[in-house]
Design an enzyme around this catalytic site. Structure first.
Site, PDB file in Angstrom:
ATOM      1  N   LYS A  83       0.847  -1.191   0.000  1.00  0.00           N
ATOM      2  CA  LYS A  83       0.000   0.000   0.000  1.00  0.00           C
ATOM      3  C   LYS A  83       0.888   1.249   0.000  1.00  0.00           C
ATOM      4  O   LYS A  83       1.837   1.343   0.790  1.00  0.00           O
ATOM      5  CB  LYS A  83      -0.899   0.002   1.239  1.00  0.00           C
ATOM      6  CG  LYS A  83      -2.263   0.651   1.048  1.00  0.00           C
ATOM      7  CD  LYS A  83      -3.099   0.500   2.308  1.00  0.00           C
ATOM      8  CE  LYS A  83      -4.563   0.793   2.074  1.00  0.00           C
ATOM      9  NZ  LYS A  83      -5.346   0.726   3.313  1.00  0.00           N
TER      10      LYS A  83
HETATM   11  O1  G3P Z   1      -8.173   1.395   4.308  1.00  0.00           O
HETATM   12  C1  G3P Z   1      -8.493   2.753   4.425  1.00  0.00           C
HETATM   13  C2  G3P Z   1      -9.438   2.926   5.556  1.00  0.00           C
HETATM   14  O2  G3P Z   1      -8.919   2.246   6.691  1.00  0.00           O
HETATM   15  C3  G3P Z   1      -9.718   4.358   5.950  1.00  0.00           C
HETATM   16  O3  G3P Z   1     -10.912   4.338   6.671  1.00  0.00           O
HETATM   17  O4  G3P Z   1     -12.452   4.996   8.496  1.00  0.00           O
HETATM   18  O5  G3P Z   1     -10.009   5.668   8.587  1.00  0.00           O
HETATM   19  O6  G3P Z   1     -11.580   6.741   6.924  1.00  0.00           O
HETATM   20  P1  G3P Z   1     -11.255   5.481   7.730  1.00  0.00           P
END
Ligand code: G3P
Length: 231
Positions: A83
């Site tokens: 990633k």
């Molecule tokens: O994989 C990306 C994801 O974890 C981001 O999610 O909830 O931190 O916006 P969030």
């Protein structure tokens, strides 16, 4: 559409993996920090359990550092996807890693032009963050629509749209309707995908009605029926 779980918690992954619906996992530095433990052993164990793509994120911010970290992360397990943040340095790293046959997931995408650049760099996946866009009162679902359309307009693009930052079940539905290839869902949202009062009510009614039949033991009934047929 493929379904990934967005977590570094092996117990959450094991629970959802048992449903028979899990195609992969995504992690990021925040999820790894939240989970604690050894980063490399964690992503290895997740990949070994899931036997599908597991995203592990680099933290270097320069291209050479990202390439170095990415090459090493790819050695941890055959299912590791590297990633990389959607920065100019990240694009250079994605190009180099892709040319070496290493799969990449370009993360922190918030507008379609970024997704086009990631695809041009050869990204395996692009991760548009629906929830974080909705969090600032913009349309996360529209972003998925636009990226899917832009990618579909070009036969040279093989990058898969991986809808991320999913806050609730409707984000998953919107991503699926828009044609995203993958959605990565947090554990709490995954659990809520199944919840529906009519399902619960209907199942309870079936069981109440079944309780009124003379013989409620299906196993015993079938075994006796088979025995009688073979006699
Ligand atoms: O994989 C990306 C994801 O974890 C981001 O999610 O909830 O931190 O916006 P969030």
């Amino acid at each position: 559409m493929k379904l990934f779980l967005d977590t570094a918690n092996i117990d959450e992954i094991r629970e959802i993996h048992a449903w028979g619906v899990l195609d992969g996992v995504t992690t990021n530095p925040s999820l790894i920090a939240k989970n604690g433990g050894d980063f490399i052993q964690t992503v290895h164990d997740i990949a070994e359990l899931v036997q599908g793509p597991v995203s592990a994120e680099v933290v270097a911010q320069d291209t050479e550092g990202m390439i170095r970290e990415g090459r090493l992360l790819a050695k941890v397990h055959e299912h590791i996807v590297v990633k990389v943040p959607l920065t100019p340095q990240g694009l250079g790293a994605v190009r180099a890693l892709t040319d070496e046959g290493i799969r990449t997931n370009v993360t922190l995408c918030f507008q379609p032009a970024q997704a086009l650049l990631a695809a041009k760099a050869g990204a395996t996946y692009i991760s548009p963050f629906i929830g974080r866009i909705d969090d600032i009162s913009w349309g996360g679902g529209e972003l998925i629509d636009q990226i899917v359309q832009i990618y579909a307009n070009s036969s040279q693009i093989t990058t898969q749209v991986l809808a991320a930052s999913i806050r609730h079940p409707l984000h998953l539905v919107d991503a699926a309707l828009a044609g995203a290839h993958v959605a990565t869902v947090p554990y709490g949202v995954m659990r809520r995908l199944l919840d529906h009062p009519l399902t619960e009510r209907g199942n309870r009614k079936f069981l109440e009605d079944w309780a009124t039949v003379e013989d409620t033991d299906i196993v015993g009934q079938v075994e006796r029926w088979l025995a009688a047929r073979s006699a």
